[in-house]
Write an enzyme that holds these catalytic residues in place. Structure first.
Site, PDB file in Angstrom:
ATOM      1  N   ARG A 156       0.636  -0.850  -0.166  1.00  0.00           N
ATOM      2  CA  ARG A 156      -0.192  -0.041   0.305  1.00  0.00           C
ATOM      3  C   ARG A 156       0.809   1.526   0.251  1.00  0.00           C
ATOM      4  O   ARG A 156       2.216   1.009  -0.097  1.00  0.00           O
ATOM      5  CB  ARG A 156      -0.936   0.067   1.144  1.00  0.00           C
ATOM      6  CG  ARG A 156      -0.307   0.269   2.402  1.00  0.00           C
ATOM      7  CD  ARG A 156       0.149   1.831   3.168  1.00  0.00           C
ATOM      8  NE  ARG A 156       0.118   1.516   4.751  1.00  0.00           N
ATOM      9  CZ  ARG A 156       1.023   2.810   4.832  1.00  0.00           C
ATOM     10  NH1 ARG A 156       1.645   2.934   4.249  1.00  0.00           N
ATOM     11  NH2 ARG A 156       1.539   2.274   6.397  1.00  0.00           N
ATOM     12  N   GLU A 169      -6.695   7.235   7.648  1.00  0.00           N
ATOM     13  CA  GLU A 169      -5.372   9.045   8.599  1.00  0.00           C
ATOM     14  C   GLU A 169      -5.074   9.659   7.577  1.00  0.00           C
ATOM     15  O   GLU A 169      -5.221  11.064   7.489  1.00  0.00           O
ATOM     16  CB  GLU A 169      -4.732   7.853   8.841  1.00  0.00           C
ATOM     17  CG  GLU A 169      -3.501   8.761  10.167  1.00  0.00           C
ATOM     18  CD  GLU A 169      -2.433   7.396  10.056  1.00  0.00           C
ATOM     19  OE1 GLU A 169      -1.510   7.308   9.726  1.00  0.00           O
ATOM     20  OE2 GLU A 169      -2.531   6.055  10.506  1.00  0.00           O
ATOM     21  N   ARG A 204      -5.563   6.017   1.290  1.00  0.00           N
ATOM     22  CA  ARG A 204      -4.778   4.480   1.227  1.00  0.00           C
ATOM     23  C   ARG A 204      -5.295   4.020  -0.082  1.00  0.00           C
ATOM     24  O   ARG A 204      -5.579   3.285  -0.192  1.00  0.00           O
ATOM     25  CB  ARG A 204      -5.422   4.055   2.639  1.00  0.00           C
ATOM     26  CG  ARG A 204      -4.018   5.014   3.393  1.00  0.00           C
ATOM     27  CD  ARG A 204      -3.021   4.663   3.932  1.00  0.00           C
ATOM     28  NE  ARG A 204      -2.181   5.276   4.685  1.00  0.00           N
ATOM     29  CZ  ARG A 204      -2.263   4.346   5.784  1.00  0.00           C
ATOM     30  NH1 ARG A 204      -2.761   3.798   6.035  1.00  0.00           N
ATOM     31  NH2 ARG A 204      -1.534   5.573   6.815  1.00  0.00           N
ATOM     32  N   CYS A 212       1.341  11.248   8.769  1.00  0.00           N
ATOM     33  CA  CYS A 212       2.518  10.858   9.685  1.00  0.00           C
ATOM     34  C   CYS A 212       3.577  10.746   8.991  1.00  0.00           C
ATOM     35  O   CYS A 212       3.861   9.903   8.424  1.00  0.00           O
ATOM     36  CB  CYS A 212       1.401   9.531  10.530  1.00  0.00           C
ATOM     37  SG  CYS A 212       2.900   8.406  11.767  1.00  0.00           S
ATOM     38  N   THR A 236       6.514   8.652   9.884  1.00  0.00           N
ATOM     39  CA  THR A 236       7.042   7.615   9.490  1.00  0.00           C
ATOM     40  C   THR A 236       6.348   7.468   7.947  1.00  0.00           C
ATOM     41  O   THR A 236       6.863   6.398   7.276  1.00  0.00           O
ATOM     42  CB  THR A 236       6.088   6.292  10.523  1.00  0.00           C
ATOM     43  OG1 THR A 236       5.020   6.460  10.097  1.00  0.00           O
ATOM     44  CG2 THR A 236       6.789   6.887  11.694  1.00  0.00           C
ATOM     45  N   ARG A 292       4.796   1.013   2.052  1.00  0.00           N
ATOM     46  CA  ARG A 292       4.388  -0.157   2.679  1.00  0.00           C
ATOM     47  C   ARG A 292       4.500  -1.797   2.231  1.00  0.00           C
ATOM     48  O   ARG A 292       3.214  -1.873   1.666  1.00  0.00           O
ATOM     49  CB  ARG A 292       3.379  -0.327   4.280  1.00  0.00           C
ATOM     50  CG  ARG A 292       4.151  -0.841   4.956  1.00  0.00           C
ATOM     51  CD  ARG A 292       3.108  -0.686   6.999  1.00  0.00           C
ATOM     52  NE  ARG A 292       3.169  -1.889   7.855  1.00  0.00           N
ATOM     53  CZ  ARG A 292       2.645  -2.398   8.011  1.00  0.00           C
ATOM     54  NH1 ARG A 292       0.889  -3.363   6.959  1.00  0.00           N
ATOM     55  NH2 ARG A 292       2.428  -3.870   8.594  1.00  0.00           N
ATOM     56  N   ARG A 339       4.623  -6.429  13.202  1.00  0.00           N
ATOM     57  CA  ARG A 339       3.309  -5.671  14.302  1.00  0.00           C
ATOM     58  C   ARG A 339       2.467  -7.151  14.132  1.00  0.00           C
ATOM     59  O   ARG A 339       2.205  -7.983  13.404  1.00  0.00           O
ATOM     60  CB  ARG A 339       2.358  -5.043  13.244  1.00  0.00           C
ATOM     61  CG  ARG A 339       2.893  -3.450  12.819  1.00  0.00           C
ATOM     62  CD  ARG A 339       2.649  -2.968  11.660  1.00  0.00           C
ATOM     63  NE  ARG A 339       3.441  -1.946  11.919  1.00  0.00           N
ATOM     64  CZ  ARG A 339       2.471  -0.561  10.613  1.00  0.00           C
ATOM     65  NH1 ARG A 339       1.323  -0.677  10.504  1.00  0.00           N
ATOM     66  NH2 ARG A 339       3.293   0.289  10.694  1.00  0.00           N
ATOM     67  N   GLU A 398      -0.815  -1.790  13.711  1.00  0.00           N
ATOM     68  CA  GLU A 398      -0.010  -1.171  14.352  1.00  0.00           C
ATOM     69  C   GLU A 398      -1.509  -1.405  15.708  1.00  0.00           C
ATOM     70  O   GLU A 398      -2.360  -1.446  15.398  1.00  0.00           O
ATOM     71  CB  GLU A 398       0.030  -0.041  14.030  1.00  0.00           C
ATOM     72  CG  GLU A 398       0.593   1.155  15.131  1.00  0.00           C
ATOM     73  CD  GLU A 398       1.300   2.401  13.931  1.00  0.00           C
ATOM     74  OE1 GLU A 398       1.949   2.920  14.525  1.00  0.00           O
ATOM     75  OE2 GLU A 398       0.616   2.111  13.673  1.00  0.00           O
TER      76      GLU A 398
END
Length: 357
Positions: free
Chosen positions: A127, A226, A230, A272, A274, A281, A310, A315
């Protein structure tokens, strides 16, 4: 404003008092940094408190900071840059590093299935996150902006060709049957994440949020969860090559219609820190019963290959039935293709270790 300044001034002390807190925010948010930034705002109105409030409220955060808009990364670089340096190993933003230009590597992909018998890998997913130019991130979005963005994204998704063609399901007014089906398929994101809640990222829920997926449920787009977008490609088994090629096609098609927010030093910009740079990812759900017996040791082994472990649901979750979500950790300072390749090569090594154990 005085109340907000006071909260900022108190933040280092609150984080310092929690002996169990190991967040990157705690590590780098000093009184000096607060004093330098406490009266600063971005053009869209973001303050330092908007960035750090989630990490101050949730002292058990791993990172503890979010960017309310794209400009926050440079306006509040005094706190963001050290955290970016620390998280994205080998990428020295403070030393002038620049994220490389996008390279999805379509002509270089060669990822033979590392688990053709299906003994270890249950599913594979790749993703990326994207933000639309001209809009702030979740904490500063107005209700109307959520609606406007949803409309633009829906129009872009409606024209996707071939295998990517599918249906957009808005969360507003979603029927219980559709909701149940999407939850059962582990597709539906839900309100209630305390880290996002504390960052003011759940306002006006469920307005402007939704999920798109193709017929086979192998290509999905989350809208305003978020990040603005995505974009996700996934399927059962370990065929990373098919999964990644589908993602590339989807990203390229959507980008023809929507302008994405990108910075020449930080790469693609998202909520974010990160998840900057490639924002890629690549992950597998995998069972490695021998090497995951000692969880601390498993994390150390994975870290050698720049992998992150994870729980089954990602997460802040636990492993269910010995299944772990293992993904690339690095997203900056390398190309999209290299990020996926790093995950692939790490998983090949983990499977070899499992078979030797």
């Amino acid at each position: 404003m005085a109340d907000v300044v006071k909260k900022m001034e108190e933040a280092p002390g609150i984080l310092g008092k929690d002996d169990k807190s190991h967040s990157l925010l705690k590590k780098y948010l000093t009184p000096d940094v607060v004093n330098k930034l406490k009266n600063t705002k971005t053009k869209m109105g973001a303050s330092l408190w908007d960035c750090i409030q989630s990490g101050v409220i949730n002292t058990d955060s791993g990172v503890g900071i979010y960017a309310p808009d794209a400009e926050s990364y440079t306006t509040f670089s005094e706190i963001f840059y050290p955290i970016i340096n620390d998280y994205h190993i080998g990428f020295d933003i403070k030393g002038g590093a620049k994220h490389p230009p996008m390279d999805l590597g379509l002509d270089k992909i060669n990822f033979p299935n590392p688990d053709p018998e299906g003994k270890y890998i249950i599913s594979t997913r790749v993703r990326c996150g994207r933000s639309l130019q001209g809009y702030p991130f979740n904490p500063l979005l107005t209700e109307q902006q959520y609606k406007d963005m949803e409309g633009k994204v829906k129009d872009a998704l409606n024209g996707l060709p071939g295998e990517l063609a599918g249906t957009y399901y808005p969360l507003t007014g979603m029927s219980k049957d559709t909701q149940k089906q999407l939850i059962d398929d582990h597709f539906l994101f839900k309100e209630g994440d305390r880290f996002l809640e504390a960052a003011n990222a759940n306002r006006f829920w469920p307005t402007g949020r939704g999920i798109y997926h193709n017929k086979d449920k192998t290509f999905l787009v989350w809208v305003n969860e978020e990040d603005h977008l995505r974009i996700i490609s996934m399927q059962k088994g370990g065929d990373l090559m098919a999964v990644y090629k589908r993602l590339i096609q989807g990203v390229n098609e959507i980008e023809k219609k929507l302008p994405f927010s990108r910075d020449e030093r930080l790469g693609y910009l998202t909520f974010c820190p990160t998840n900057l740079g490639t924002t890629i990812r690549a992950s597998v759900h995998i069972k490695l019963p021998k090497i995951s017996k000692n969880l601390d040791e498993f994390h150390k082994i994975a870290a050698k290959y720049n992998l992150q472990v994870r729980g089954t649901s990602g997460e802040h979750s636990e492993s269910i039935g010995g299944v772990y979500d293992v993904s690339n950790k690095r997203r900056m300072g390398l190309t999209e293709f290299d990020a996926v390749k790093e995950m692939y090569e790490g998983i090949v090594e983990l499977i070899k270790l499992e078979e030797k154990s």
